[in-house]
Motif scaffolding. Structure first.
Motif, PDB file in Angstrom:
ATOM      1  N   LEU A 152       0.817  -1.199   0.000  1.00 42.67           N
ATOM      2  CA  LEU A 152       0.000   0.000   0.000  1.00 42.67           C
ATOM      3  C   LEU A 152       0.860   1.263   0.000  1.00 42.67           C
ATOM      4  CD1 LEU A 152      -2.883  -0.940   2.454  1.00 42.67           C
ATOM      5  CD2 LEU A 152      -3.114  -0.292   0.064  1.00 42.67           C
ATOM      6  N   ALA A 179       2.185   1.686  -3.480  1.00 39.72           N
ATOM      7  CA  ALA A 179       1.158   2.156  -4.416  1.00 39.72           C
ATOM      8  C   ALA A 179       0.867   3.637  -4.203  1.00 39.72           C
ATOM      9  CB  ALA A 179      -0.120   1.336  -4.250  1.00 39.72           C
ATOM     10  N   THR A 180       0.797   4.047  -2.922  1.00 38.87           N
ATOM     11  CA  THR A 180       0.497   5.437  -2.633  1.00 38.87           C
ATOM     12  C   THR A 180       1.635   6.349  -3.043  1.00 38.87           C
ATOM     13  OG1 THR A 180      -0.722   4.623  -0.722  1.00 38.87           O
ATOM     14  CG2 THR A 180      -0.357   6.983  -0.843  1.00 38.87           C
ATOM     15  N   GLY A 223       1.485   6.852  -6.667  1.00 38.97           N
ATOM     16  CA  GLY A 223       0.509   7.854  -7.045  1.00 38.97           C
ATOM     17  C   GLY A 223       1.017   9.260  -6.818  1.00 38.97           C
ATOM     18  N   HIS A 232     -13.336   5.232  -0.690  1.00 39.28           N
ATOM     19  CA  HIS A 232     -12.023   4.845  -0.165  1.00 39.28           C
ATOM     20  C   HIS A 232     -12.165   3.874   1.004  1.00 39.28           C
ATOM     21  CE1 HIS A 232      -9.801   7.879  -2.482  1.00 39.28           C
ATOM     22  NE2 HIS A 232     -10.819   8.686  -2.228  1.00 39.28           N
ATOM     23  N   PRO A 242      -7.593   5.038  -4.098  1.00 37.85           N
ATOM     24  CA  PRO A 242      -6.616   4.338  -3.258  1.00 37.85           C
ATOM     25  C   PRO A 242      -7.135   4.058  -1.863  1.00 37.85           C
ATOM     26  CG  PRO A 242      -6.057   6.647  -3.417  1.00 37.85           C
ATOM     27  CD  PRO A 242      -7.191   6.426  -4.377  1.00 37.85           C
ATOM     28  N   ASP A 243      -6.608   3.012  -1.265  1.00 38.51           N
ATOM     29  CA  ASP A 243      -6.863   2.737   0.142  1.00 38.51           C
ATOM     30  C   ASP A 243      -6.169   3.822   0.968  1.00 38.51           C
ATOM     31  OD1 ASP A 243      -7.587   0.167   2.114  1.00 38.51           O
ATOM     32  OD2 ASP A 243      -5.926   1.390   2.837  1.00 38.51           O
ATOM     33  N   ILE A 269      -2.228   6.731   3.949  1.00 42.84           N
ATOM     34  CA  ILE A 269      -2.102   7.895   3.078  1.00 42.84           C
ATOM     35  C   ILE A 269      -1.327   9.027   3.755  1.00 42.84           C
ATOM     36  CG2 ILE A 269      -4.275   8.959   3.799  1.00 42.84           C
ATOM     37  CD1 ILE A 269      -2.994   8.775   0.185  1.00 42.84           C
TER      38      ILE A 269
END
Length: 251
Positions: A10, A13-14, A17, A59, A112-113, A117
């Motif tokens: 995660l 992935a974040t 982004g 989300h 996104p999850d 974040i």
């Protein structure tokens, strides 16, 4: 081990982004400092309520269980009555029913999850981003963002903030001679249900909750770190005195 791999995935992935975001938007726009509400349970509880009511439509937070909200001083009964859907159980993760394939078809990319974040972007970025939306008819959603230009996410908090447009001016860069567009302020079009001060406070609560959600044990870790440093300092003192006593008779 699986949970650790999920966290790393995660975060990756974040961060990916974030790397894809326009660099110019972040270079030209200074970030506002987010209030530090980490120790304010009322703020965290309000942030959790905003997250469930406004963010969880799209989300998820798959690394956080509803039961973890009890750490914020919310009872299990209050969580079940106010922060959970009827099909959820207190031990479930904060997931959503929307399928990734449907989300990609509707929005162009799956939202996104948000579990980590805050660790990817930071509190100041989130605080500025959530307060940086403005109306832009050229965008598919009708919204744009000052911090993240051409973002595909609409302003889900627009009823609270109201609708506004952004004013830009063109200036000539003295070094390059090129025209540069600079931000010149917002113009309120329709009022929101909250005043600007109250809205900023609500966003600060949401950011505080997102920060807590990214690392629920942060405060405990910091407190434990202080005690560990004190212990090491005391141990070093005794080791120093023991060494001095051991060598005092040796010339």
């Amino acid at each position: 081990m699986k949970r650790l791999l999920s966290i790393l995935a995660l975060i990756g992935a974040t961060l990916g982004g974030l790397a894809a975001a326009p660099v110019t938007a972040q270079e030209n726009i200074p970030l506002d400092r987010a209030p530090d509400n980490a120790d304010n349970f009322a703020s965290l509880q309000h942030g959790a309520q905003i997250f469930v009511n406004y963010c969880m439509g799209c989300h998820s937070a798959n690394l956080v269980r509803f039961s973890a909200l009890q750490q914020l001083g919310i009872s299990q009964k209050e969580i079940e009555q106010n922060l959970m859907f009827t099909t959820d159980k207190i031990g479930n993760t904060m997931s959503i029913a929307m399928r990734p394939d449907d989300a990609k078809a509707w929005f162009g990319a799956a939202p996104p999850d948000l579990s980590v974040i805050s660790r990817a972007h930071g509190r100041d970025w989130l605080y500025s981003y959530l307060r940086g939306f403005y109306r832009d008819d050229t965008r598919p959603t009708g919204w744009n963002n000052l911090v993240y230009e051409n973002v595909s996410m609409p302003n889900v908090l627009w009823q609270l903030q109201g609708e506004r447009t952004a004013k830009f001016e063109e200036e000539t860069d003295e070094r390059t001679g090129e025209k540069v567009r600079t931000f010149a302020g917002y113009q309120q079009v329709t009022p929101g249900t909250m005043s600007p001060v109250d809205y900023d406070s609500a966003v600060a609560d949401l950011v505080a909750y997102l920060s807590w959600m990214g690392e629920p044990t942060q405060k405990f870790r910091q407190q434990l770190g202080v005690w560990v440093l004190l212990f090491l300092g005391l141990l070093s003192f005794f080791a120093w005195r023991l060494n001095a006593a051991y060598w005092k008779d040796i010339k």
